[in-house]
Design a protein around this motif. Structure first.
Motif, PDB file in Angstrom:
ATOM      1  N   SER B  21       0.836  -1.199   0.000  1.00 16.99           N
ATOM      2  CA  SER B  21       0.000   0.000   0.000  1.00 16.99           C
ATOM      3  C   SER B  21       0.874   1.253   0.000  1.00 16.99           C
ATOM      4  O   SER B  21       0.525   2.262  -0.597  1.00 16.99           O
ATOM      5  CB  SER B  21      -0.955  -0.001   1.185  1.00 16.99           C
ATOM      6  OG  SER B  21      -0.323   0.481   2.334  1.00 16.99           O
ATOM      7  N   PHE B  24       2.039   1.813  -3.449  1.00 18.07           N
ATOM      8  CA  PHE B  24       0.915   2.324  -4.225  1.00 18.07           C
ATOM      9  C   PHE B  24       0.726   3.814  -3.955  1.00 18.07           C
ATOM     10  O   PHE B  24       0.655   4.625  -4.868  1.00 18.07           O
ATOM     11  CB  PHE B  24      -0.346   1.543  -3.834  1.00 18.07           C
ATOM     12  CG  PHE B  24      -1.594   2.042  -4.492  1.00 18.07           C
ATOM     13  CD1 PHE B  24      -1.935   1.624  -5.766  1.00 18.07           C
ATOM     14  CD2 PHE B  24      -2.423   2.948  -3.842  1.00 18.07           C
ATOM     15  CE1 PHE B  24      -3.079   2.098  -6.373  1.00 18.07           C
ATOM     16  CE2 PHE B  24      -3.559   3.422  -4.435  1.00 18.07           C
ATOM     17  CZ  PHE B  24      -3.894   2.993  -5.707  1.00 18.07           C
ATOM     18  N   ARG B  25       0.710   4.161  -2.633  1.00 12.98           N
ATOM     19  CA  ARG B  25       0.512   5.558  -2.259  1.00 12.98           C
ATOM     20  C   ARG B  25       1.606   6.441  -2.830  1.00 12.98           C
ATOM     21  O   ARG B  25       1.415   7.609  -3.084  1.00 12.98           O
ATOM     22  CB  ARG B  25       0.531   5.684  -0.729  1.00 12.98           C
ATOM     23  CG  ARG B  25      -0.849   5.625  -0.107  1.00 12.98           C
ATOM     24  CD  ARG B  25      -0.726   5.787   1.381  1.00 12.98           C
ATOM     25  NE  ARG B  25      -0.054   4.635   1.958  1.00 12.98           N
ATOM     26  CZ  ARG B  25       0.679   4.680   3.061  1.00 12.98           C
ATOM     27  NH1 ARG B  25       0.859   5.800   3.689  1.00 12.98           N
ATOM     28  NH2 ARG B  25       1.240   3.589   3.529  1.00 12.98           N
ATOM     29  N   ILE B  28       1.023   5.885  -7.425  1.00 14.54           N
ATOM     30  CA  ILE B  28      -0.214   6.070  -8.170  1.00 14.54           C
ATOM     31  C   ILE B  28      -0.869   7.439  -7.951  1.00 14.54           C
ATOM     32  O   ILE B  28      -1.113   8.154  -8.923  1.00 14.54           O
ATOM     33  CB  ILE B  28      -1.195   4.908  -7.890  1.00 14.54           C
ATOM     34  CG1 ILE B  28      -0.504   3.564  -8.172  1.00 14.54           C
ATOM     35  CG2 ILE B  28      -2.444   5.033  -8.733  1.00 14.54           C
ATOM     36  CD1 ILE B  28       0.084   3.417  -9.570  1.00 14.54           C
ATOM     37  N   PRO B  29      -1.123   7.847  -6.689  1.00 17.57           N
ATOM     38  CA  PRO B  29      -1.808   9.142  -6.541  1.00 17.57           C
ATOM     39  C   PRO B  29      -1.074  10.315  -7.197  1.00 17.57           C
ATOM     40  O   PRO B  29      -1.718  11.123  -7.869  1.00 17.57           O
ATOM     41  CB  PRO B  29      -1.908   9.319  -5.025  1.00 17.57           C
ATOM     42  CG  PRO B  29      -1.790   7.960  -4.474  1.00 17.57           C
ATOM     43  CD  PRO B  29      -0.894   7.221  -5.396  1.00 17.57           C
ATOM     44  N   PRO B  30       0.255  10.417  -7.080  1.00 17.88           N
ATOM     45  CA  PRO B  30       0.890  11.549  -7.755  1.00 17.88           C
ATOM     46  C   PRO B  30       0.653  11.539  -9.263  1.00 17.88           C
ATOM     47  O   PRO B  30       0.378  12.580  -9.856  1.00 17.88           O
ATOM     48  CB  PRO B  30       2.373  11.369  -7.439  1.00 17.88           C
ATOM     49  CG  PRO B  30       2.409  10.571  -6.204  1.00 17.88           C
ATOM     50  CD  PRO B  30       1.222   9.664  -6.273  1.00 17.88           C
ATOM     51  N   VAL B  32      -1.814  10.029 -10.921  1.00 16.07           N
ATOM     52  CA  VAL B  32      -3.227  10.295 -11.202  1.00 16.07           C
ATOM     53  C   VAL B  32      -3.531  11.785 -11.028  1.00 16.07           C
ATOM     54  O   VAL B  32      -4.170  12.414 -11.869  1.00 16.07           O
ATOM     55  CB  VAL B  32      -4.131   9.442 -10.269  1.00 16.07           C
ATOM     56  CG1 VAL B  32      -5.570   9.921 -10.344  1.00 16.07           C
ATOM     57  CG2 VAL B  32      -4.032   7.982 -10.649  1.00 16.07           C
ATOM     58  N   GLN B  33      -3.009  12.341  -9.916  1.00 13.79           N
ATOM     59  CA  GLN B  33      -3.281  13.756  -9.680  1.00 13.79           C
ATOM     60  C   GLN B  33      -2.651  14.635 -10.742  1.00 13.79           C
ATOM     61  O   GLN B  33      -3.217  15.626 -11.175  1.00 13.79           O
ATOM     62  CB  GLN B  33      -2.764  14.165  -8.297  1.00 13.79           C
ATOM     63  CG  GLN B  33      -3.626  13.598  -7.193  1.00 13.79           C
ATOM     64  CD  GLN B  33      -3.109  13.997  -5.824  1.00 13.79           C
ATOM     65  OE1 GLN B  33      -3.019  15.159  -5.507  1.00 13.79           O
ATOM     66  NE2 GLN B  33      -2.759  13.019  -5.023  1.00 13.79           N
ATOM     67  N   LEU B 192       2.604  18.132  -5.217  1.00 17.14           N
ATOM     68  CA  LEU B 192       2.489  16.693  -4.972  1.00 17.14           C
ATOM     69  C   LEU B 192       3.666  16.183  -4.156  1.00 17.14           C
ATOM     70  O   LEU B 192       3.503  15.340  -3.278  1.00 17.14           O
ATOM     71  CB  LEU B 192       2.417  15.938  -6.302  1.00 17.14           C
ATOM     72  CG  LEU B 192       1.124  16.128  -7.076  1.00 17.14           C
ATOM     73  CD1 LEU B 192       1.155  15.315  -8.348  1.00 17.14           C
ATOM     74  CD2 LEU B 192      -0.058  15.717  -6.219  1.00 17.14           C
ATOM     75  N   THR B 196       3.088  14.209  -0.579  1.00 20.25           N
ATOM     76  CA  THR B 196       3.487  12.809  -0.440  1.00 20.25           C
ATOM     77  C   THR B 196       4.619  12.638   0.557  1.00 20.25           C
ATOM     78  O   THR B 196       4.573  11.754   1.417  1.00 20.25           O
ATOM     79  CB  THR B 196       3.956  12.247  -1.794  1.00 20.25           C
ATOM     80  OG1 THR B 196       3.138  12.792  -2.810  1.00 20.25           O
ATOM     81  CG2 THR B 196       3.889  10.762  -1.816  1.00 20.25           C
ATOM     82  N   ASN B 199       3.715  13.354   4.264  1.00 23.18           N
ATOM     83  CA  ASN B 199       2.910  12.229   4.746  1.00 23.18           C
ATOM     84  C   ASN B 199       3.771  11.026   5.088  1.00 23.18           C
ATOM     85  O   ASN B 199       3.680  10.473   6.173  1.00 23.18           O
ATOM     86  CB  ASN B 199       1.906  11.806   3.672  1.00 23.18           C
ATOM     87  CG  ASN B 199       0.619  12.554   3.824  1.00 23.18           C
ATOM     88  OD1 ASN B 199       0.229  12.894   4.934  1.00 23.18           O
ATOM     89  ND2 ASN B 199      -0.040  12.828   2.731  1.00 23.18           N
ATOM     90  N   GLU B 242      10.281  10.887  -6.980  1.00 19.02           N
ATOM     91  CA  GLU B 242       8.931  11.350  -7.253  1.00 19.02           C
ATOM     92  C   GLU B 242       8.946  12.574  -8.168  1.00 19.02           C
ATOM     93  O   GLU B 242       8.199  12.657  -9.134  1.00 19.02           O
ATOM     94  CB  GLU B 242       8.259  11.686  -5.926  1.00 19.02           C
ATOM     95  CG  GLU B 242       6.888  12.234  -6.124  1.00 19.02           C
ATOM     96  CD  GLU B 242       5.907  11.514  -5.251  1.00 19.02           C
ATOM     97  OE1 GLU B 242       6.242  10.463  -4.691  1.00 19.02           O
ATOM     98  OE2 GLU B 242       4.795  12.011  -5.127  1.00 19.02           O
TER      99      GLU B 242
END
Ligand SMILES: Nc1ncnc2c1ncn2[C@@H]1O[C@H](COP(=O)(O)OP(=O)(O)OP(=O)(O)O)[C@@H](O)[C@H]1O
Ligand SMILES: [Mg+2]
Lengths: 315, 377
Positions: B21, B24-25, B28-30, B32-33, B192, B196, B199, B242
């Motif tokens: 996870s 994935f975090r 994927i979110p960066p 997608v965003q 982003l 990320t 977090n 990233e």
């Protein structure tokens, strides 16, 4: 300088306050290499606080701690390489395997690979965990987690081992293995300070210290402590321990009553009181299966001593 | 000392490799965003509320006003009598765009000279404003071209340069092509990365505190500073990765040309990441559980985002808020990334931002280390 130290742990006048509360007050004791030293006391007695100060994760307000000849307060970093501390709940990396956890702790202590591998093998075998070396720590049972915690604590061959209620919530079999490992450490000269809620465990220690409200009340071998207990201990097996407890309490010569599973333990000023007590129980209509004078357990002793102390303060 | 930091680092990567996870975090979110932002930023805009002022009162100026009125892009909400009214309409958000045809507009055109058209925008929604501005440019450009062709036919001389030029009264943007996607993509990269990495860092440390491994590690000979370095360094590398991934998406998917020097951007990113890691670390010292960390992330990252100038120009903020933006690392990084990305600006111009970012980063990190050591008691 440290090789010939006759004492592994020396604590002198240790004190810790949290605001108005004094959690540890003037604690002094010493532990020899190869000795298992027990800390017993009710909840909130200050056992964990004392251990945390010894492990130098908490600074005391007063006092001195010397471990293996090193002044812990002056040079905590140096002392840390000789100490292992197992908190009430050992923090394992649950997403790492058994081996990886051990390896990580070995690396933090700069243990050479060959040394820790051999040691891990021995420790895991003693803990009966060899088949689980590749299992994730998160998937182990509670007892196995504690044993893995012990293995992690011991992988760097510490001179002082601090164990805070290590066997709470651990199954009896694991507990036995746990103690076997501790006994084997005696011959390695490891000084062990162990706090426990199980009084039968306290009896396995070489010496025990009784803590209450931050103060040390007694410190001696279990046998000597038992001898100190004045009067005698009667064990009465009865179908209705609660009623017996209430009936016996307050009789002349009775100092304390403790319910133990199938009966009660009655602390009396002398063994002569047994006939009197039996009569009182019969009069109250409570059946007696057996009534015997027994050697007091540490639990009896502890309560007796606490009561005696409370009476002393009152009068 | 190095040995222990490296062991911590290896452990961190091992955990990350095992944590599906988290991976994935991380990825994927960066992406997608980035895609969402990239596409959302280019949504077409219709019926932009517009106020017009014709100070020229000529046939030409009326024709130009007409071509705006007849465009589906603009909706005439008011006709002003003087400049004050235009300004008032834009400031009160009655109109998003004000167009002023200044006196002498036709005279310049007739001479074949370039005539200015003044445009006022409501900067609070810079995305719409930017797009509307682009349309205004297109419409006036088309108008100028038709006029030039007419003029050429009548007078027989050709004109080399465009006739009508749109002059923005207040410019906040670097993006010379008024392409909002180009303007947004670099900003998204910075934002982003901030979200990320803060977090991940905060969670990684709070989790150790929650599970009890933090206390366990601190009774080993490791020093708090070693722990902090070993714990944040992995996320420094992840942050660089990233930025690279998201930049690559911007460059090859959205085809936003990278004008500057990659090394300058890399240097700026490193400075930015120091601040970001420090913020993550600070959050972790304030929180006992991952849930608390999640909540405080929200309270800290949202204002940072809003005050960064990403979507709301700093110049239009109240003075008090403008002061706060000076301690927002994202503000400086956005300037750096937009300037290097879109304008190809180098360190010679960006050094004040770089220096401030470095000072902020090391300052925050110092505070974070102090707080962290204190929070262990
Ligand atoms: N960080 C702290 N802040 C304030 N008070 C504390 C702190 N740690 C412990 N105490 C208080 O100090 C006293 C001693 O606590 P301690 O945890 O040492 O007891 P203990 O003997 O280990 O008890 P237990 O058997 O429940 O583990 C308690 O009253 C406890 O509430
Ligand atoms: Mg405790």
């Amino acid at each position: 300088m440290s090789a010939c130290a006759a004492v592994a742990i020396e604590v002198d006048g240790l004190e810790k306050r949290f605001g108005a509360l004094t959690a540890v007050a003037g604690l002094s004791f010493s532990v020899r290499p190869g000795e298992i030293f027990g800390l017993v006391g009710p909840d909130g007695a200050g056992k964990t606080t004392a251990m945390r100060m010894l492990a130098s994760v908490m600074r005391p307000d007063a006092g001195r701690i010397v471990i293996d000849g090193i002044d812990v307060l002056a040079s905590p970093e140096q002392a840390k390489s000789h100490i292992s501390y197992m908190p009430q709940r050992f923090g394992l990396y649950e997403d790492l395997t058994v081996d990886e956890n051990i390896r990580f702790y070995a690396d933090l202590f700069d243990v050479p690979a060959r040394v820790w591998q051999a040691r891990a093998e021995k420790l895991l075998a003693a803990a009966d965990m060899t088949p689980f070396r590749r299992r994730l720590a998160g998937q182990l049972s509670g007892g196995m987690k504690q044993k893995l915690g012990l293995a992690c604590s011991l992988v760097h061959t510490p001179k002082v081992l601090l164990l805070d209620e290590p066997t709470t919530g651990v199954d009896p079999l694991s507990r036995r293995e746990f103690w076997q490992i501790l006994y084997s450490l005696r011959s390695e000269g490891v000084a062990m300070l162990i706090s426990t809620a199980y009084l039968d465990e306290a009896e396995r220690c070489d010496r025990i210290a009784m803590l209450n409200a931050g103060t040390m009340m007694y410190c001696d071998t279990p046998a000597a402590l038992k001898e100190r207990m004045p009067g005698a201990m009667l064990e009465i097996i009865t179908p209705d321990p609660r009623a017996a407890h209430d009936a016996v309490r307050g009789l002349p010569g009775v100092r304390g009553v403790l319910m133990v599973g199938t009966g009660i333990h009655v602390h009396v000023d002398s063994g002569e009181r047994r006939t009197q007590i039996a009569a009182a129980l019969t009069a109250a209509g409570i059946g007696i299966e057996s009534l015997e004078e027994v050697a007091p357990s540490i639990e009896d002793l502890f309560l007796a001593l606490l009561e005696q102390d409370g009476a002393g303060e009152g009068g | 000392m190095f040995q222990r930091i490296i062991q911590l680092l290896l452990k961190e990567f091992l955990q990350l490799r095992r944590d599906r996870s988290a991976r994935f975090r991380l990825l994927i979110p960066p992406i997608v965003q980035m895609l969402l932002f990239g596409y959302a930023a280019t949504f077409e805009v219709f019926n932009v509320a517009t106020v017009m002022l014709d100070q020229d009162h000529t046939q030409e100026s009326r024709a130009l006003v007409d071509s705006f009125v007849h465009s589906s892009r603009f909706e005439l909400v008011a006709v002003a009598d003087d400049r004050r009214q235009v300004q008032a309409a834009v400031e009160s958000s009655k109109a998003q765009l004000g167009i002023v045809v200044p006196p002498g507009f036709a005279e310049l055109l007739r001479k074949g000279q370039s005539a200015p058209l003044q445009v006022l925008v409501d900067g609070t929604n810079s995305n719409t404003a930017l797009i509307a501005l682009g349309y205004a440019g297109q419409i006036s450009g088309a108008f100028g071209q038709t006029y030039a062709q007419d003029l050429a036919q009548r007078t027989g001389r050709a004109l080399g340069r465009p006739l009508v030029s749109v002059k923005l009264e207040e410019r906040y943007w670097y993006n010379p092509n008024l392409n909002s996607r180009w303007f947004f993509v670099p900003g998204v990269i910075g934002t982003l990365t901030l979200i990320t990495i803060v977090n991940l860092t905060a969670f990684a440390i709070v989790r150790e505190r929650e599970v009890g491994t933090l206390e366990q590690i601190l009774v080993t000979p490791i020093r708090p500073v070693e722990f902090i370095i070993g714990k944040t360094l992995p996320f420094f590398f992840i942050g660089l990765l990233e930025v690279s991934i998201v930049t690559a998406v911007g460059m090859w998917w959205f085809r936003v040309p990278f004008e500057g020097n990659l090394l300058v951007l890399l240097f700026g990113t490193c400075l930015f990441l120091i601040s970001v890691l420090a913020i993550g670390l600070l959050i972790s010292t304030l929180c006992k559980t991952q849930q608390q960390a999640f909540a405080s992330n929200f309270f800290i990252l949202n204002p940072m985002f809003i005050l960064s100038g990403f979507s709301f120009p700093i110049a239009t903020m109240p003075q008090a808020l403008q002061w706060i933006t000076y301690v927002d690392p994202l503000r400086y990084f956005l300037i750096i990334i937009r300037a290097t990305y879109l304008k190809g600006v180098g360190i010679d111009i960006l050094w004040p931002q770089m220096a401030t970012l470095a000072a902020l980063g090391f300052g925050l990190f110092g505070v974070a280390i102090l707080r962290f050591s204190k929070s262990l008691d």
